[in-house]
Motif scaffolding. Structure first.
Motif, PDB file in Angstrom:
ATOM      1  N   ALA A 177      56.564   4.596 112.804  1.00 23.51           N
ATOM      2  CA  ALA A 177      57.553   4.129 113.772  1.00 23.51           C
ATOM      3  C   ALA A 177      56.894   3.707 115.084  1.00 23.51           C
ATOM      4  N   ILE A 178      55.916   4.508 115.548  1.00 23.38           N
ATOM      5  CA  ILE A 178      55.271   4.162 116.810  1.00 23.38           C
ATOM      6  C   ILE A 178      54.473   2.863 116.686  1.00 23.38           C
ATOM      7  N   GLU A 179      53.857   2.638 115.525  1.00 23.81           N
ATOM      8  CA  GLU A 179      53.098   1.399 115.314  1.00 23.81           C
ATOM      9  C   GLU A 179      54.035   0.199 115.267  1.00 23.81           C
ATOM     10  N   GLN A 180      55.176   0.358 114.592  1.00 24.53           N
ATOM     11  CA  GLN A 180      56.148  -0.713 114.532  1.00 24.53           C
ATOM     12  C   GLN A 180      56.725  -1.022 115.916  1.00 24.53           C
ATOM     13  N   SER A 181      57.031   0.007 116.637  1.00 25.87           N
ATOM     14  CA  SER A 181      57.580  -0.182 117.982  1.00 25.87           C
ATOM     15  C   SER A 181      56.570  -0.883 118.901  1.00 25.87           C
ATOM     16  N   LYS A 182      55.308  -0.488 118.750  1.00 24.35           N
ATOM     17  CA  LYS A 182      54.284  -1.120 119.574  1.00 24.35           C
ATOM     18  C   LYS A 182      54.146  -2.608 119.229  1.00 24.35           C
ATOM     19  N   MET A 183      54.118  -2.965 117.946  1.00 31.91           N
ATOM     20  CA  MET A 183      53.995  -4.351 117.532  1.00 31.91           C
ATOM     21  C   MET A 183      55.212  -5.168 118.000  1.00 31.91           C
ATOM     22  N   LYS A 184      56.400  -4.575 117.878  1.00 38.50           N
ATOM     23  CA  LYS A 184      57.600  -5.270 118.320  1.00 38.50           C
ATOM     24  C   LYS A 184      57.570  -5.498 119.823  1.00 38.50           C
ATOM     25  N   ALA A 185      57.095  -4.509 120.563  1.00 37.68           N
ATOM     26  CA  ALA A 185      57.004  -4.653 122.016  1.00 37.68           C
ATOM     27  C   ALA A 185      56.001  -5.741 122.400  1.00 37.68           C
ATOM     28  N   GLU A 186      54.890  -5.788 121.686  1.00 35.16           N
ATOM     29  CA  GLU A 186      53.896  -6.838 121.948  1.00 35.16           C
ATOM     30  C   GLU A 186      54.476  -8.221 121.659  1.00 35.16           C
ATOM     31  N   ALA A 187      55.241  -8.323 120.541  1.00 35.07           N
ATOM     32  CA  ALA A 187      55.873  -9.598 120.203  1.00 35.07           C
ATOM     33  C   ALA A 187      56.887  -9.990 121.270  1.00 35.07           C
ATOM     34  N   ASN A 188      57.612  -9.029 121.788  1.00 38.10           N
ATOM     35  CA  ASN A 188      58.599  -9.324 122.824  1.00 38.10           C
ATOM     36  C   ASN A 188      57.938  -9.804 124.114  1.00 38.10           C
ATOM     37  N   VAL A 189      56.808  -9.192 124.421  1.00 43.42           N
ATOM     38  CA  VAL A 189      56.072  -9.630 125.614  1.00 43.42           C
ATOM     39  C   VAL A 189      55.579 -11.067 125.436  1.00 43.42           C
ATOM     40  N   SER A 190      55.024 -11.370 124.258  1.00 44.69           N
ATOM     41  CA  SER A 190      54.546 -12.728 123.989  1.00 44.69           C
ATOM     42  C   SER A 190      55.684 -13.739 124.073  1.00 44.69           C
ATOM     43  N   GLU A 191      56.827 -13.387 123.492  1.00 45.25           N
ATOM     44  CA  GLU A 191      57.973 -14.295 123.549  1.00 45.25           C
ATOM     45  C   GLU A 191      58.468 -14.472 124.983  1.00 45.25           C
ATOM     46  N   ALA A 192      58.458 -13.414 125.743  1.00 45.26           N
ATOM     47  CA  ALA A 192      58.886 -13.508 127.141  1.00 45.26           C
ATOM     48  C   ALA A 192      57.938 -14.399 127.942  1.00 45.26           C
ATOM     49  N   ASN A 193      56.651 -14.271 127.669  1.00 47.81           N
ATOM     50  CA  ASN A 193      55.679 -15.141 128.350  1.00 47.81           C
ATOM     51  C   ASN A 193      55.874 -16.605 127.958  1.00 47.81           C
ATOM     52  N   ARG A 194      56.143 -16.847 126.681  1.00 45.05           N
ATOM     53  CA  ARG A 194      56.386 -18.224 126.245  1.00 45.05           C
ATOM     54  C   ARG A 194      57.609 -18.815 126.928  1.00 45.05           C
ATOM     55  N   GLN A 195      58.667 -18.042 126.977  1.00 45.04           N
ATOM     56  CA  GLN A 195      59.885 -18.531 127.620  1.00 45.04           C
ATOM     57  C   GLN A 195      59.666 -18.779 129.111  1.00 45.04           C
ATOM     58  N   LEU A 196      58.872 -17.917 129.725  1.00 44.85           N
ATOM     59  CA  LEU A 196      58.563 -18.110 131.141  1.00 44.85           C
ATOM     60  C   LEU A 196      57.737 -19.376 131.348  1.00 44.85           C
ATOM     61  N   ASN A 197      56.744 -19.600 130.498  1.00 41.00           N
ATOM     62  CA  ASN A 197      55.932 -20.821 130.601  1.00 41.00           C
ATOM     63  C   ASN A 197      56.773 -22.073 130.384  1.00 41.00           C
ATOM     64  N   LEU A 198      57.678 -22.004 129.422  1.00 39.82           N
ATOM     65  CA  LEU A 198      58.566 -23.153 129.191  1.00 39.82           C
ATOM     66  C   LEU A 198      59.443 -23.415 130.409  1.00 39.82           C
ATOM     67  N   ALA A 199      59.892 -22.351 131.053  1.00 37.48           N
ATOM     68  CA  ALA A 199      60.697 -22.520 132.257  1.00 37.48           C
ATOM     69  C   ALA A 199      59.888 -23.181 133.372  1.00 37.48           C
ATOM     70  N   TRP A 200      58.618 -22.753 133.502  1.00 34.56           N
ATOM     71  CA  TRP A 200      57.740 -23.393 134.495  1.00 34.56           C
ATOM     72  C   TRP A 200      57.491 -24.854 134.153  1.00 34.56           C
ATOM     73  N   GLN A 201      57.281 -25.134 132.867  1.00 31.39           N
ATOM     74  CA  GLN A 201      57.054 -26.518 132.473  1.00 31.39           C
ATOM     75  C   GLN A 201      58.279 -27.386 132.746  1.00 31.39           C
ATOM     76  N   SER A 202      59.446 -26.860 132.484  1.00 35.05           N
ATOM     77  CA  SER A 202      60.669 -27.610 132.770  1.00 35.05           C
ATOM     78  C   SER A 202      60.784 -27.894 134.261  1.00 35.05           C
ATOM     79  N   LEU A 203      60.468 -26.899 135.064  1.00 37.41           N
ATOM     80  CA  LEU A 203      60.516 -27.096 136.513  1.00 37.41           C
ATOM     81  C   LEU A 203      59.494 -28.140 136.963  1.00 37.41           C
ATOM     82  N   GLU A 204      58.269 -28.018 136.469  1.00 40.20           N
ATOM     83  CA  GLU A 204      57.222 -28.951 136.875  1.00 40.20           C
ATOM     84  C   GLU A 204      57.505 -30.369 136.395  1.00 40.20           C
TER      85      GLU A 204
END
Length: 511
Positions: A270-297
């Motif tokens: 469970a802890i390994e799954q939770s860690k992987m899911k959290a890492e995936a969520n961070v990556s997705e959040a960074n992607r969405q943030l970069n896309l938001a910056w690109q849209s602004l720029e």
């Protein structure tokens, strides 16, 4: 008187004849006697005339020049030393030079399209401030104008939202990493057989989440089962407790151990799954943030500094800064402060004239010039600058033949470091045609023309110059091809050739 001596008598006519003969003989004798005297007088008279001419200022050198000039051929000039020194004639030998057919075509100077742009409003809004004025020079990245735009505000608000989501995802990931680390430490103590109290004491201030109760509860039951078995074994040996009771306790202990191991395995998974899911969520959040910056720029048209951008209030969120895409000068402006602008409206026209484009049309008769490679140099004459000649480099030829002129466009780049050239100027472009070749050539200033005949003056030495008719071929700024009239090495007058032409014409009028 004797007999044989008879006196002679003459008739009148005989007497007269004899007297005439005597008179003629006397005159001739007189002339012969006076001839020496006449000769002496003639010599003296000639000498007197010579001395008189010398004393009157006559120049023997000029007389000799006049005599030589009178006897010289009509196409040859012989100049006195005074005129030679005053004219300071210069001559250059006819020699082999590279010549190439060239053609001069009209053209215009234009802006370099890569450095001449309309800086447009990226979206609807209010022109809050126009920073620059026409004629002002700006550098790359300088602020040109400031707009207020709700669309920009929404784009920046999206960035704030994505930043919060990224922060939350990172916090969750950090917690999962901490739980995984602490759980690994608990597993190490469990493997060492530490008591529940020792484990609770060691991890009282460290996060274990729900895994604390699941694992430690199963571990506590297994430890209790061990203690019960250990306590009951002496009673079995004394016969106080039946063997069945022991077997029941051992079965309970095995169940407790199984529950404990299952809890540990489930916790690790469970802890390994939770860690992987959290890492995936961070990556997705960074992607969405970069896309938001690109849209602004994309809306802004430039990259903002993510570390220094101000997103603290609504004014800052809707602020749109328009910056210079390259260094150049402001050619014109389209709006004033506080005017409403629409997407695509031209705020200012920005141009860099350090280099310009030369546009000319190459017609069908000169299409061989289209074979010129990029960076080939062509000459550009600017009539507005006293026929000054500049050098340009070919950029490209158009692919399509223009139907109305049956020509293809030539585009060349010309440097304008002095700032003398301006877009729109009329120019004459000299384009090389075909391959260069070796040919007998002379300087252009040597070639003269009179009554549709071309000629040069060949330096014959000792002040003599001969007029020689020539036929010319290809010409450049430095050399003119001679097809007939001269041979290799002949000295051809350059400086002073026009003076010789004037002298020759005066000599012809004198004749």
């Amino acid at each position: 008187m004797t007999d044989h001596q008879k006196p002679t008598t003459s008739s009148p006519s005989s007497a007269t004849h004899v007297e005439g003969r005597e008179d003629k003989t006397g005159v001739a004798s007189s002339l012969l006697k006076g001839l020496p005297t006449l000769l002496v007088l003639a010599v003296m008279g000639g000498g007197w005339m010579v001395m008189h001419h010398i004393n009157s200022g006559g120049s023997s050198a000029e007389e000799l020049f006049e005599v030589a000039e009178a006897t010289a051929p009509s196409d040859t000039l012989v100049l006195p030393e005074g005129k030679l020194n005053a004219a300071k004639f210069q001559s250059v030998a006819a020699q082999a030079q590279n010549v190439q057919h060239v053609h001069t075509v009209p053209g215009r100077l234009r802006y370099d399209q890569t450095k001449h742009v309309d800086v447009k409003a990226p979206m609807d809004g209010i022109l809050a401030e126009l920073i620059v004025t026409p004629g002002e020079h700006v550098e790359t990245g300088d602020l040109i104008a400031v707009l207020r735009s709700p669309e920009i505000g929404q784009a920046r608000a999206e960035i704030l939202k994505r930043q919060k989501e990224r922060d939350i995802a990172q916090q969750i990931l950090q917690r999962e990493l901490t739980l995984a680390k602490n759980l690994q430490a608990v597993s190490a103590m469990l493997d060492l057989g530490k008591s529940v109290d020792e484990i609770d004491s060691a991890f009282s201030n460290r996060a274990l989440g729900a895994y604390r109760q699941e694992i430690l509860s199963a571990y506590s039951k297994m430890r209790l089962a061990d203690e019960l078995i250990a306590n009951i074994r002496p009673l079995v040996a004394a016969g106080a407790v039946s063997g069945r009771t022991v077997r029941e306790r051992e079965g309970e202990r095995q169940l407790a151990e199984t529950s404990f191991r299952t809890a540990r395995d489930q916790a690790s998974f469970a802890i390994e799954q939770s860690k992987m899911k959290a890492e995936a969520n961070v990556s997705e959040a960074n992607r969405q943030l970069n896309l938001a910056w690109q849209s602004l720029e994309t809306l802004l048209g430039y990259k903002e500094n993510k570390d220094t951008v101000n997103l603290s209030n609504e004014d800052a969120l809707s602020r749109l800064e328009v910056r210079a895409p390259f260094s150049g000068s402001v050619e014109s402006q389209g709006f004033a402060n506080n005017e409403r602008v629409m997407r695509g409206d031209s705020l200012v026209v920005l141009a860099n004239t350090d280099s310009l484009s030369v546009e000319a049309s190459i017609r069908e008769s000169d299409w061989s010039a289209v074979a010129l490679q990029p960076e080939t140099e062509v000459s550009v004459l600017v009539p507005a600058l006293d026929d000054r000649v500049f050098t340009a480099k070919v950029r490209y030829f158009g692919r399509e033949v223009q139907a109305d002129t049956n020509s293809v466009p030539l585009i060349a780049r010309i440097e304008n470091s002095e700032g003398l050239l301006r877009p729109g100027m009329f120019v004459r472009v000299t384009v090389p045609i075909g391959e260069a070749r070796q040919a007998l050539s002379i300087k252009p200033e040597s070639v003269l023309q009179h009554e549709n005949e071309k000629f040069v003056f060949v330096d014959m030495n000792d002040g003599a110059f001969k007029r020689v008719g020539v036929s010319t071929g290809q010409a450049s700024e430095d050399w003119v091809e001679v097809t007939e009239g001269l041979s290799m090495g002949q000295l051809v007058v350059t400086h002073g050739a026009f003076l010789l032409k004037s002298e020759l014409l005066l000599q012809g009028e004198g004749e």
